[in-house]
Design an enzyme around this catalytic site. Structure first.
Site, PDB file in Angstrom:
ATOM      1  N   ASN A 110       0.844  -1.198   0.000  1.00  0.00           N
ATOM      2  CA  ASN A 110       0.000   0.000   0.000  1.00  0.00           C
ATOM      3  C   ASN A 110       0.877   1.244   0.000  1.00  0.00           C
ATOM      4  O   ASN A 110       2.102   1.154   0.031  1.00  0.00           O
ATOM      5  CB  ASN A 110      -0.977  -0.018   1.186  1.00  0.00           C
ATOM      6  CG  ASN A 110      -0.253  -0.072   2.513  1.00  0.00           C
ATOM      7  OD1 ASN A 110       0.500   0.838   2.859  1.00  0.00           O
ATOM      8  ND2 ASN A 110      -0.452  -1.151   3.268  1.00  0.00           N
ATOM      9  N   ARG A 111       0.256   2.402  -0.027  1.00  0.00           N
ATOM     10  CA  ARG A 111       0.996   3.649  -0.242  1.00  0.00           C
ATOM     11  C   ARG A 111       1.537   4.283   1.036  1.00  0.00           C
ATOM     12  O   ARG A 111       2.047   5.401   0.995  1.00  0.00           O
ATOM     13  CB  ARG A 111       0.082   4.674  -0.921  1.00  0.00           C
ATOM     14  CG  ARG A 111      -0.311   4.300  -2.325  1.00  0.00           C
ATOM     15  CD  ARG A 111      -1.141   5.427  -2.934  1.00  0.00           C
ATOM     16  NE  ARG A 111      -1.856   4.962  -4.100  1.00  0.00           N
ATOM     17  CZ  ARG A 111      -1.317   4.874  -5.305  1.00  0.00           C
ATOM     18  NH1 ARG A 111      -0.062   5.216  -5.492  1.00  0.00           N
ATOM     19  NH2 ARG A 111      -2.034   4.427  -6.320  1.00  0.00           N
TER      20      ARG A 111
END
Ligand code: C5P
Length: 402
Positions: free
Chosen positions: A212-213
């Protein structure tokens, strides 16, 4: 508010080539709002001149007991006694020996003998000299007297030998100093805080992962701020591009299962858990041993994902641990966060808009606990972390005295 701001630090510099790095350190301290009074030993002056430190700190630099400014000898015993901390960097084998022996044969050793302020000592010297039992015994003596000794780094030395004896970088020295001041004054002194940060990576094959970011920035800031408030901090981090803060224990992990294991070890005896990591909710059922090849003619592959354990919910039975969770949502932020507070057995949940916060430089948050909600306006993440930690500490103190 930086813990360094407004502090008075005596910085003793000894004769080592590493003295050049301390010029930058003195500059960093001055920029952080510290009143820095530099004392150079006679040998230090051969490496970096008084004029350099004077220009960087904006203060007179002291080099000799016999050439003190007008306030005289008593004034400079007072220099050490009125300081918030004394830092000796680089500390040479010779000066370490003189301090350990209780000598007061120059201004630096006299200041150290007279001061009751906490002392941070950063040895830097030839690796053989550092490893010598005489130096190690002297360091053990100083440690037993309450000095904080910064471990020298390992690597290539100026004189083309490699080993342990390098002065840590100014960033590390400043972190060690913040930790020291926190341990003296901070509201979290004597407390152990565990922070998780970053996202996890769940392997698909040896080279690919589901991720994920999350940048980890918020968690790293929170860990550093907790350190500055005096806590002993363990940071359990997923992969990030960030430099680990100085003077805290950082455990690097990759997957959710590794993070769970590291956190189980870290929370033993801890007082506060700040679960900031963006743990992957799902992981590929099994990572393949070999890289998945793109077969000619295939239109795609199917990944089967299984649910990861909820790490923080697994600590619900830890009733002596103040547990802070985060809820990054795209919809129904507050309702979802409230539900998570109860479901995960948290003492506090910090709700934020996932899209507007993950991987972004600034963040707005809403704090939810059993007593209600508090909104914190959007701020850059460093400032937001400081505000958030103040709020966490206030709630922790209330919870502790419940
Ligand atoms: O359920 P959700 O992932 O939105 O919950 C977010 C909170 O729960 C965060 O504090 C996160 O660190 C934590 N969490 C966890 N273990 C998971 C997933 C999330 O501890 N597997």
């Amino acid at each position: 508010m930086d813990i360094l701001s407004g502090k008075r630090i005596v910085l003793g510099v000894c004769g080592s080539i590493a003295a050049y790095k301390v010029a930058q350190f003195a500059r960093d301290l001055a920029l952080a709002g510290v009143q820095v009074d530099v004392i150079l030993t006679e040998a230090a002056e051969r490496f970096v001149g008084a004029a350099t430190f004077q220009a960087l700190t904006g203060r007179p630099v002291l080099t000799s007991m016999w050439a003190l400014p007008e306030d005289g000898v008593v004034g400079h015993v007072a220099l050490g006694t009125s300081a918030d901390a004394v830092v000796v960097a680089p500390a040479t084998a010779n000066t370490i020996a003189r301090i350990a022996a209780g000598l007061s044969d120059d201004l630096l050793t006299t200041t150290l003998l007279a001061t009751r302020a906490p002392v941070l000592l950063a040895p830097a010297m030839n690796p053989q000299m550092y490893a010598h039992p005489a130096t190690q015994t002297n360091l053990a003596t100083l440690r037993a007297r309450g000095y904080t000794i910064v471990e020298p780094g390992e690597g290539r030395m100026a004189e083309h030998v490699s080993g342990k004896g390098r002065l840590p970088e100014p960033f590390t020295l400043a972190g060690e100093l913040r930790a020291l001041l926190g341990r003296v004054h901070g509201p979290l002194r004597g407390r152990r805080v565990v922070v998780s940060a970053g996202g996890t990576r769940e392997p698909i094959d040896p080279v690919r992962y589901v991720g994920n970011r999350a940048s980890g920035q918020m968690g790293y800031e929170l860990a550093a701020q907790a350190r500055d408030l005096g806590a002993a901090v363990t940071l359990v981090s997923g992969p990030t591009a960030l430099v680990a803060p100085a003077a805290i224990t950082t455990v690097q992990v990759e997957t959710a299962l590794e993070m769970r294991e590291a956190l189980h070890a870290a929370v033993a005896g801890a007082d506060i858990l700040i679960m900031n990591a963006a743990v992957a909710d799902f992981r590929p059922e099994a990572a393949t041993e070999h890289k998945i090849k793109k077969q000619p003619g295939t239109t795609g592959i199917t990944l089967t994902l299984v649910t990861n354990p909820d790490i923080i919910a697994g600590f619900a039975g830890h009733h002596d641990l103040f547990k802070v969770g985060f809820a990054a949502e795209t919809d129904d932020l507050l309702a979802n966060a409230q539900a998570k507070l109860a479901r995960k057995g948290l003492d506090l949940i910090v709700a934020n808009d996932a899209v507007a916060s993950i991987g972004q430089p600034s963040i707005a948050m809403t704090l939810i606990d059993r007593d209600g909600m508090t909104s914190l306006a959007r701020q850059p993440k460093a400032a937001a972390a400081a505000t958030l930690l103040t709020e966490i500490v206030a709630r922790y103190v209330r919870w502790k005295s419940r």
